[in-house]
Design an enzyme around this catalytic site. Structure first.
Site, PDB file in Angstrom:
ATOM      1  N   ARG A 179       0.803  -1.222   0.000  1.00 21.63           N
ATOM      2  CA  ARG A 179       0.000   0.000   0.000  1.00 21.63           C
ATOM      3  C   ARG A 179       0.836   1.272   0.000  1.00 21.63           C
ATOM      4  NH1 ARG A 179      -2.907  -4.045   1.992  1.00 21.63           N
ATOM      5  NH2 ARG A 179      -0.847  -4.616   2.694  1.00 21.63           N
ATOM      6  N   THR A 180       1.814   1.350   0.909  1.00 23.43           N
ATOM      7  CA  THR A 180       2.512   2.620   1.103  1.00 23.43           C
ATOM      8  C   THR A 180       3.348   2.971  -0.119  1.00 23.43           C
ATOM      9  OG1 THR A 180       2.592   2.030   3.434  1.00 23.43           O
ATOM     10  CG2 THR A 180       3.940   3.899   2.741  1.00 23.43           C
ATOM     11  N   LYS A 203      25.494  -5.462  -1.704  1.00 22.45           N
ATOM     12  CA  LYS A 203      26.966  -5.545  -1.706  1.00 22.45           C
ATOM     13  C   LYS A 203      27.553  -4.846  -0.485  1.00 22.45           C
ATOM     14  CE  LYS A 203      26.714  -5.005  -6.703  1.00 22.45           C
ATOM     15  NZ  LYS A 203      26.855  -3.964  -7.732  1.00 22.45           N
ATOM     16  N   HIS A 241       4.763   5.542  11.679  1.00 28.60           N
ATOM     17  CA  HIS A 241       4.247   5.469  10.312  1.00 28.60           C
ATOM     18  C   HIS A 241       3.274   6.649  10.168  1.00 28.60           C
ATOM     19  CE1 HIS A 241       3.068   3.990   6.508  1.00 28.60           C
ATOM     20  NE2 HIS A 241       2.687   2.757   6.813  1.00 28.60           N
ATOM     21  N   ARG A 261      11.210   3.738   3.815  1.00 30.82           N
ATOM     22  CA  ARG A 261      10.777   2.701   4.759  1.00 30.82           C
ATOM     23  C   ARG A 261      12.011   1.896   5.113  1.00 30.82           C
ATOM     24  NH1 ARG A 261       5.632  -1.215   4.586  1.00 30.82           N
ATOM     25  NH2 ARG A 261       4.727   0.753   5.266  1.00 30.82           N
TER      26      ARG A 261
END
Ligand code: CP
Length: 308
Positions: free
Chosen positions: A54-55, A82, A132, A104
């Protein structure tokens, strides 16, 4: 405001401005051409170190509706594998001209560190178990749409509070907007510091439901659990799951929310999730408008949000 790192950074006027701007921008979604020129020439980077449906997609849709260029970066398949650090990744993206970075990350506080390193606006799209903020804003927007106001609403936030960034951001924002929040969870899934949060606490869902205008169910975050927090999934559902019998305990005009992703049959039964009282798909739609508003307010300068 330069960044959006915490729901607690917003005072009442700022939070209301986001919700009002989102309401104005929501009208774009009803047009045949769902696009405004407001952020033309700006670049938004979606920097996702954790999975999201969703986000990430709603930030992308929101930025594109405002005509921004969007770069989607996910840690999987990048030079992060890496060993490249968050700082070097961020500086690399900034060197390509990012005006805003949506991040995020699994580590609480990662967006705050990022804000020290980059020149553009940083938008927290979920950091660990911390916050959030755009989820809390879209939840408040949804409450305002369905119930006409946020102030004075009695909101129960139920479930795995311990691992929930959604719960913390909602408690902060709902307090700012004048709602009364009660957190409901088994003692093992309630944070030790909860007494410092601006909310009430209960361990008894059946007792809280009749006094609730909005019940927000939280996902049980099995991926963050490294110990046994409840005996069985069945026992959890018996005490804290929202099923048809519990739905009947709510006042008739109460609504049911869930930020998603949900585990049907665990914290919420399928018939409750799909019932007319549920706002779950509306929350997703509103997420686009709210993220458009946040991007516009942080990156838009003095351009009007919406033309004629
Ligand atoms: N509510 C929420 O943050 O969902 P995603 O993890 O799918 O982005």
């Amino acid at each position: 405001m330069r960044h959006l790192l915490s729901a607690g950074d917003l005072d009442r006027d700022e939070a209301t401005l986001v919700l009002d701007t989102a309401a104005e921008l929501a009208r774009v979604g009803d047009r045949s051409v769902k696009k405004l020129p407001t952020l033309r020439g700006r670049t938004v980077v979606n920097l996702f170190y954790e999975d999201s449906t969703r986000t990430r997609t709603s930030f992308e849709v929101a930025a594109k509706r405002l005509s921004a260029d969007v770069v989607n970066f996910s840690a999987k398949g990048s030079s992060v594998s890496k060993g490249e650090s968050l700082k070097d990744t961020a500086l690399t993206l900034q060197a390509m001209g990012a005006d805003g970075v949506v991040i995020r990350h699994g580590a609480s506080g990662a967006p705050h560190r990022l804000a020290e390193w980059v020149d553009g606006a940083v938008l927290n799209a979920g950091d660990g178990t911390h916050e959030h903020p755009t989820q809390a804003l879209l939840d408040a927007y949804t409450m305002r749409e369905r119930r006409g106001r946020v102030e004075g609403l009695r909101v129960a936030v139920v479930g795995d509070v311990l691992h929930s960034r959604v719960a913390r951001s909602n408690v902060l924002l709902l307090h700012t907007l004048g709602a009364e929040t009660t957190l409901v969870a088994p003692p093992t899934l309630m944070p030790q510091s909860v007494h410092t949060w601006p909310c009430a606490v209960s361990y008894d869902l059946d007792e809280v439901l009749p006094k609730t205008d909005v019940v927000m169910m939280l996902r049980v975050q099995a991926e963050r659990m490294h110990a046994a927090f409840f005996p069985t999934a069945r026992e959890y559902s018996r005490r804290y799951g929202l099923d048809r019998e519990r739905l009947a305990r709510l006042p008739d005009d109460a609504i049911v929310m869930h930020p998603g992703p949900m585990v049907r049959g665990m914290e919420i039964s399928a018939d409750v999730a799909d019932s007319p009282r549920s706002t779950i798909t509306e929350q997703v739609t509103n997420g686009v408008s709210v993220r458009m508003a946040v991007l516009y307010l942080l990156l838009g300068g003095s351009a009007p949000a919406i033309g004629s």
